[in-house]
Design an enzyme around this catalytic site. Sequence first.
Site, PDB file in Angstrom:
ATOM      1  N   ARG A  62       0.633  -1.201   0.150  1.00 17.33           N
ATOM      2  CA  ARG A  62       0.001  -0.103   0.022  1.00 17.33           C
ATOM      3  C   ARG A  62       0.749   1.383   0.002  1.00 17.33           C
ATOM      4  O   ARG A  62       0.579   2.135  -0.803  1.00 17.33           O
ATOM      5  CB  ARG A  62      -0.741   0.067   1.295  1.00 17.33           C
ATOM      6  CG  ARG A  62      -2.164  -0.531   1.035  1.00 17.33           C
ATOM      7  CD  ARG A  62      -2.896  -0.963   2.483  1.00 17.33           C
ATOM      8  NE  ARG A  62      -1.943  -1.921   2.899  1.00 17.33           N
ATOM      9  CZ  ARG A  62      -1.955  -3.123   2.389  1.00 17.33           C
ATOM     10  NH1 ARG A  62      -2.945  -3.504   1.872  1.00 17.33           N
ATOM     11  NH2 ARG A  62      -1.092  -4.135   2.871  1.00 17.33           N
ATOM     12  N   THR A  63       1.763   1.263   0.945  1.00 14.82           N
ATOM     13  CA  THR A  63       2.410   2.647   0.996  1.00 14.82           C
ATOM     14  C   THR A  63       3.251   3.117  -0.045  1.00 14.82           C
ATOM     15  O   THR A  63       3.127   4.094  -0.594  1.00 14.82           O
ATOM     16  CB  THR A  63       3.295   2.555   2.324  1.00 14.82           C
ATOM     17  OG1 THR A  63       2.391   2.130   3.614  1.00 14.82           O
ATOM     18  CG2 THR A  63       3.843   3.945   2.706  1.00 14.82           C
ATOM     19  N   LYS A  91      26.459  -4.049  -0.725  1.00 12.96           N
ATOM     20  CA  LYS A  91      27.923  -3.868  -0.994  1.00 12.96           C
ATOM     21  C   LYS A  91      28.445  -2.920   0.332  1.00 12.96           C
ATOM     22  O   LYS A  91      29.637  -2.677   0.336  1.00 12.96           O
ATOM     23  CB  LYS A  91      28.111  -2.911  -2.099  1.00 12.96           C
ATOM     24  CG  LYS A  91      27.757  -3.317  -3.402  1.00 12.96           C
ATOM     25  CD  LYS A  91      28.257  -2.522  -4.609  1.00 12.96           C
ATOM     26  CE  LYS A  91      27.213  -2.921  -5.811  1.00 12.96           C
ATOM     27  NZ  LYS A  91      27.725  -1.942  -6.840  1.00 12.96           N
ATOM     28  N   ARG A 112      11.261   3.970   3.358  1.00 11.54           N
ATOM     29  CA  ARG A 112      10.801   2.910   4.402  1.00 11.54           C
ATOM     30  C   ARG A 112      12.160   1.985   4.826  1.00 11.54           C
ATOM     31  O   ARG A 112      12.672   1.620   4.167  1.00 11.54           O
ATOM     32  CB  ARG A 112       9.765   1.880   4.070  1.00 11.54           C
ATOM     33  CG  ARG A 112       9.601   0.692   4.985  1.00 11.54           C
ATOM     34  CD  ARG A 112       8.199  -0.032   4.664  1.00 11.54           C
ATOM     35  NE  ARG A 112       7.084   0.701   4.875  1.00 11.54           N
ATOM     36  CZ  ARG A 112       5.868   0.205   4.786  1.00 11.54           C
ATOM     37  NH1 ARG A 112       5.594  -1.115   4.610  1.00 11.54           N
ATOM     38  NH2 ARG A 112       4.854   0.967   5.218  1.00 11.54           N
ATOM     39  N   HIS A 140       4.765   6.109  11.726  1.00 11.31           N
ATOM     40  CA  HIS A 140       4.458   6.001  10.273  1.00 11.31           C
ATOM     41  C   HIS A 140       3.422   7.178   9.913  1.00 11.31           C
ATOM     42  O   HIS A 140       2.393   7.125  10.027  1.00 11.31           O
ATOM     43  CB  HIS A 140       3.673   4.743  10.073  1.00 11.31           C
ATOM     44  CG  HIS A 140       3.625   4.256   8.450  1.00 11.31           C
ATOM     45  ND1 HIS A 140       3.473   4.970   7.551  1.00 11.31           N
ATOM     46  CD2 HIS A 140       3.136   3.155   8.170  1.00 11.31           C
ATOM     47  CE1 HIS A 140       3.309   4.334   6.602  1.00 11.31           C
ATOM     48  NE2 HIS A 140       2.966   3.197   6.906  1.00 11.31           N
TER      49      HIS A 140
HETATM   50  C1  NCD Z   1       1.357  -0.803   8.221  1.00 10.39           C
HETATM   51  C2  NCD Z   1       3.006  -0.810   8.494  1.00 10.39           C
HETATM   52  O1  NCD Z   1       3.713  -1.226   7.391  1.00 10.39           O
HETATM   53  O2  NCD Z   1       3.329  -0.138   9.639  1.00 10.39           O
HETATM   54  N1  NCD Z   1       1.114  -1.137   6.772  1.00 10.39           N
HETATM   55  C3  NCD Z   1       0.957   0.076   6.139  1.00 10.39           C
HETATM   56  O3  NCD Z   1       1.667   0.793   5.691  1.00 10.39           O
HETATM   57  N2  NCD Z   1      -0.242   0.125   5.642  1.00 10.39           N
HETATM   58  C4  NCD Z   1       1.102  -2.034   9.348  1.00 10.39           C
HETATM   59  C5  NCD Z   1       1.402  -3.116   9.187  1.00 10.39           C
HETATM   60  O4  NCD Z   1       2.341  -3.534   8.287  1.00 10.39           O
HETATM   61  O5  NCD Z   1       0.923  -3.941  10.079  1.00 10.39           O
END
Ligand code: NCD
Length: 494
Positions: A62-63, A91, A112, A140
């Site tokens: 999703r993100t 590396k 991320r 997040h």
């Molecule tokens: C969340 C995350 O990555 O922290 N997911 C997301 O970004 N929609 C929640 C999760 O992974 O449980």
Amino acid sequence: MEEDVTVGGLLGKSIVSVDDMSIADIEAVFAIADDIRAHWDHYYGKASGRIAATLFYEPSTRTRLSFEAAMQRLGGGVISTWDVNASSVVKGESLADTARVVGGYADVMVVRHPWDGAAKLAAEYSPVPVINAGDGKHEHPTQTLCDLYTLREHHGGLRGLRVALCGDLLHGRTVHSLAFALARFGANIIFVPGEGNEMPGYVLRRLAGDYHAHIQREQLGVLSALFDTGPASGEGATVDAIYITPREPHQLAMSSIEGTTVQFQVSSGEALSIYVTRRQKERGNVDSGRARYPIVTPETLKASQFRDISILHPLPRVDELSPDVDNDPRSLYFKQAALGVPVRMALIWHILGLGEEGPVGGKRPYLRSVEGLVYAGPGFDCSNETCVTNQERRFTHPQFEVVRDSGYKLRCLYCDLETAATHVGNTQSHIYYPSELLDRIMPSMLPEHVRFFRSSDAAEAAGFRKVADAWDKYHPEHAKGGGSWLDMVRGRQA
Ligand code: NCD
């Protein structure tokens, strides 16, 4: 907390924590997201010639895809690294170097990473703004934007709304950012953790200290429906309800009396949202089959008090949210995921200044505002193994906020976790003490003469000598307590 009400406050800004956005900034994102949904076409091409880099060193659907869709719907381009094994990390390249390099190819960078505090490090080194898309178990913030936007639309506002944060509150980064934001918007928070997955102490302390939240323990009451069987549904199981002490008192806060354990109930007309999260297995939360964990099933939703609730989940779900409730009108999680595109478009819009006349670009330096006393003395390491300061030592500059709880603790400004500072040294005398003595020897110690240590061994290794035993004899006037050294320092600074 002072609110920055500057219009255009997000221009060139990195978003590492949800606290990097003021209420006005968040409202400005929502206003553009509303407009995008009404006039998608007007926004196409606005980011033409701009590039977003997505650096995803942890799995994501999703993100990453909603950020990429957002940039493309604005007419911009995307470059992406989403397989850590196909990047220079294998590396041995540092995140700091990667951020510097990739920042030279793009106008904004979305990161991320499995390390707590990684986004702050990237923001310090990148020449373009960095957006935190999840750093370890820390924060997040853009998921929070999607959550708040969904809640606000469904419930008509956030003030006074009650939100039950359920599941893995210890390792889940979404619930940390969301708790801070809900507090700022005047919503009330109820914690319904899985067994052993309670909200970390640093989050509670910040809610109380920075947001003037009032924490009260209640019996689960109607929320026991979230636990199918087991001890949680029995007598005595409690939840922490966080009531935000409002500037203008509202009904909930006034009726909550600390120390009493009332049953959690929902009266008619009170809005409640249930925010469900999965166990973060990748961060060590493995289902033993015995620990109780809140789940939502059609059975759960039968409670009459749940008639008007909303159900949110950042997704992905595993087995804490039954697919049998997907078609229930109270289930908003797929809508919540879809809203990720206009919300992230709106965020990029503000950060890149796409509404401004003429080309704008660049980045504001990333500065983290801290309410309390900041400590940056040498030799004190954050105790969190997955903190970026322990992973990229050559590129990080550890700083801490001094916290006085049961003892002295230092809150890492990268990952936010607190480490006990059991000993303290005076750099003038080179004598060290157990840190509880700091309160007794005040007011003599100036912050610039204080060195904190995680152990007596660390103090000895740094060349400090142990204090003579009979300290109380020399400073009897301070031996009985009073204010803490930290209060003194704060008083002096005010
Ligand atoms: C969340 C995350 O990555 O922290 N997911 C997301 O970004 N929609 C929640 C999760 O992974 O449980």
